[in-house]
Design a protein around this motif. Structure first.
Motif, PDB file in Angstrom:
ATOM      1  N   THR A  81      11.298   1.675   4.040  1.00  0.00           N
ATOM      2  CA  THR A  81      11.479   0.223   4.053  1.00  0.00           C
ATOM      3  C   THR A  81      10.860  -0.256   5.350  1.00  0.00           C
ATOM      4  N   THR A 112       9.338  -4.855   2.849  1.00  0.00           N
ATOM      5  CA  THR A 112       8.902  -4.084   1.688  1.00  0.00           C
ATOM      6  C   THR A 112       9.723  -2.817   1.507  1.00  0.00           C
ATOM      7  N   THR A 157       9.165   0.899  -0.412  1.00  0.00           N
ATOM      8  CA  THR A 157       8.271   1.796  -1.127  1.00  0.00           C
ATOM      9  C   THR A 157       9.048   3.054  -1.499  1.00  0.00           C
ATOM     10  N   GLN A 215       5.284   3.952  -4.447  1.00  0.00           N
ATOM     11  CA  GLN A 215       5.135   2.713  -5.206  1.00  0.00           C
ATOM     12  C   GLN A 215       5.845   1.571  -4.474  1.00  0.00           C
ATOM     13  N   ASP A 216       5.141   0.480  -4.274  1.00  0.00           N
ATOM     14  CA  ASP A 216       5.724  -0.671  -3.583  1.00  0.00           C
ATOM     15  C   ASP A 216       6.543  -1.491  -4.578  1.00  0.00           C
ATOM     16  N   THR A 244       8.767  -3.828  -4.026  1.00  0.00           N
ATOM     17  CA  THR A 244       8.858  -5.258  -3.734  1.00  0.00           C
ATOM     18  C   THR A 244       7.652  -5.996  -4.302  1.00  0.00           C
TER      19      THR A 244
END
Ligand SMILES: Nc1ncnc2c1ncn2[C@@H]1O[C@H](COP(=O)(O)OP(=O)(O)OP(=O)(O)O)[C@@H](O)[C@H]1O
Ligand SMILES: [Mg+2]
Length: 344
Positions: free
Chosen positions: A4, A61, A63, A67-68, A70
């Protein structure tokens, strides 16, 4: 595995604002068990709910497995399917189990598989295999009300594993359980972490939980992470609050003209007779105020609080000797000074 950055969560209700997360940078490596500890209201549950996007972060964000999430959540309905798929690879275990009382144990475990559209036969095969994995093969046809708390949590864990997650999130999974059952559930999480290579992020307010299963830990206060690292890094940090709480040492100074030193032994240093060498080399009498040996994060660690005659200034050379032996030395009452020196 989980990152994060600048994660912020502000709750707004009836004109009031509560900042539950205030710029959290968390990094959980693949395959580790990571514990987040903190007092009630520190923001732990908010953090875990933002990690799987059960709660939408205000900014920052998240992840997971590259993979993101957000970004997916921000792309509207068309990305909804992708987000759902990404979330199905994140298992979640709850404090109060959240089982459906009208469904059998097996049907509870099958529920996420139904949602994923897995066929009946495959669902049943998978659920039984998972129940076997958590040691409940014989309870498939029972109802939640017929199970003990520990057994219910095992069902909760089996259900969390249904989507073959890479990551398991646990919010106070053991805080409704007695100490013996807590140990068995923690052992199960540890076994799953090792057998399946599962990354586990667990939230707790109990230091013993961190001590018995975590590779790394973070301390949260008022929506921020104030300390974090692997357990051995934390134990090697002078003045670390987490280290002191993980491995408390007691023993009061016996007089003003005395220096109290905490000595931490890691690995082979534990077997060398350093204290008697110190005493002989400098011809000083050393009192042992407190000592303990424990296993923290799977490592054997010894800690001893000793007292040397004279003030700190008189003991710079013997303390240097201890440091040269590869021991970690914290001069009690000098932490603030040490931290400042380290920061220079
Ligand atoms: N849905 C919500 N709406 C408004 N405020 C909330 C909401 N959820 C949490 N909060 C507030 O955010 C702050 C952090 O709460 P959170 O539940 O994350 O803490 P916690 O560390 O999990 O505490 P505990 O150990 O008691 O579970 C608290 O001040 C709480 O009152
Ligand atoms: Mg909470």
């Amino acid at each position: 595995m989980i990152t994060t950055s600048g994660l912020t969560k502000v709750y707004r209700s009836r004109g009031r604002e509560v900042t539950a997360l205030d710029g959290v940078d968390l990094h959980v490596r693949e395959g580790e068990v990571y514990g987040v500890i903190g007092q009630s209201g520190a923001g732990k549950s908010s953090l875990i709910r933002c990690v799987n996007l059960l709660e939408r972060p205000t900014s920052g964000t998240v992840t997971v497995a590259g993979q993101d999430l957000t970004a997916l959540a921000g792309r509207g309905p068309r990305a909804g399917k992708e987000l759902r798929q990404a979330r199905s690879r994140i298992g979640m275990v709850f404090q109060h189990f959240n089982l459906l009382s009208s469904r059998t144990v097996q049907d509870n475990v099958e529920l996420p598989l139904e949602i994923l559209g897995v066929s009946g036969k495959e669902r049943s095969r998978k659920a039984l295999a998972l129940l076997d994995l958590v040691g409940l093969a014989d309870k498939a046809k029972s109802y939640p009300a017929q199970l003990s708390g520990g057994q219910k949590q095992r069902v909760g864990i089996a259900r969390a594993l249904a989507g073959d997650p890479k990551v398991l999130l646990s919010d106070e999974a053991t805080s409704a359980l007695d100490p013996e059952t807590t140990r068995s559930i923690l052992q199960l999480l540890r076994d799953l972490n090792q057998q399946l290579g599962l990354t586990v992020l667990l939230i707790t307010h109990e230091m013993d939980v961190v001590k018995s299963v975590c590779d790394s830990a973070a301390l949260m206060e008022k929506g921020r992470i104030v300390e974090s690292g692997t357990v051995s890094e934390l134990l090697a940090t002078p003045g670390s609050e987490l280290a002191a709480a993980l491995f408390p040492l007691s023993g009061e100074r016996t007089g003003a003209e005395r220096t109290v030193v905490d000595v931490t032994f890691h690995g082979e240093a534990a077997t060398r007779p350093v204290i008697s060498q110190l005493s002989r080399t400098y011809n000083i009498d050393i009192s042992i105020l407190g000592a303990a040996i424990d296993t923290v994060g799977g490592l054997q660690i010894g800690r001893m609080r000793i007292e040397l005659p004279g003030r700190y200034e008189d003991n710079v050379v013997p303390i240097g000797f201890l440091r040269e032996q590869g021991l970690q030395i914290d001069v009690v009452g000098q932490e603030a000074v040490l931290v400042k020196e380290g920061a220079k």
